[in-house]
Design a protein around this motif. Structure first.
Motif, short mmCIF file in Angstrom:
data_model
loop_
_atom_site.label_atom_id
_atom_site.label_comp_id
_atom_site.label_asym_id
_atom_site.label_seq_id
_atom_site.Cartn_x
_atom_site.Cartn_y
_atom_site.Cartn_z
N VAL A 4 32.00 42.97 40.82
CA VAL A 4 33.40 44.24 40.00
C VAL A 4 31.64 44.82 39.69
CG1 VAL A 4 34.83 45.16 38.78
CG2 VAL A 4 35.32 42.64 39.60
N VAL A 47 31.55 37.59 39.72
CA VAL A 47 33.09 37.18 40.05
C VAL A 47 32.70 35.43 40.56
CG1 VAL A 47 35.23 37.06 40.45
CG2 VAL A 47 34.08 39.08 39.68
N VAL A 51 38.00 38.71 44.04
CA VAL A 51 38.23 39.97 43.57
C VAL A 51 39.35 40.29 43.83
CG1 VAL A 51 37.67 41.93 42.77
CG2 VAL A 51 35.45 40.36 43.48
N ALA A 80 36.18 46.55 43.49
CA ALA A 80 35.27 45.51 43.28
C ALA A 80 34.10 46.41 45.00
CB ALA A 80 36.56 44.85 44.87
#
Lengths: 86, 86
Positions: A4, A47, A51, A80
């Protein structure tokens, strides 16, 4: 693993000494055509997993809680990471 | 007046203490799901006139000369500012 990207910039009405310094240096180095500059922060959060909207919402909450001082800064973008063309 | 957005990030192989601090703080604040974080800089340069290829090339040169320390940082993106969806 997804990523992100979060962009944080000083609020427009806030004095931005760093931006002023950059603008002045650009002129001194002969880079004309630039009328002003503002400097902010860019975060990349790795992440676990993909995402999705829920993750973007969590990232925005984290940005507004930890990554930006909302008194003087705005979270201008939470997205993203896609390969932004260089 | 146009605007150019320049993103500068630490080189991947470079230790990023600030990023480590952000990642640690996210976990402590209960934002799980984030495996890591990196922090860089985002510049917005106001341009007299429109943002064309020549201006983008000049902005990239300015970024590589002044805005990034190419020993430890990369200029990851130089682009005309479009309304990036919040």
């Amino acid at each position: 693993m997804g990523r992100v990207v979060i962009d944080v910039m000083p609020k427009p009405e806030i004095l931005d000494p760093q931006g002023k310094a950059v603008a002045g240096a650009l002129a001194r180095l002969g880079f004309d055509g630039f009328a002003g500059a503002r400097q902010g922060k860019r975060f990349e959060l790795e992440v676990e997993g993909e995402v999705d909207d829920a993750m973007l919402a969590k990232a925005r909450e984290a940005a507004e809680t930890l990554l930006a001082n909302l008194v003087i800064e705005d979270v201008v973008s939470v997205r993203a990471a896609t390969e932004v063309p260089a």
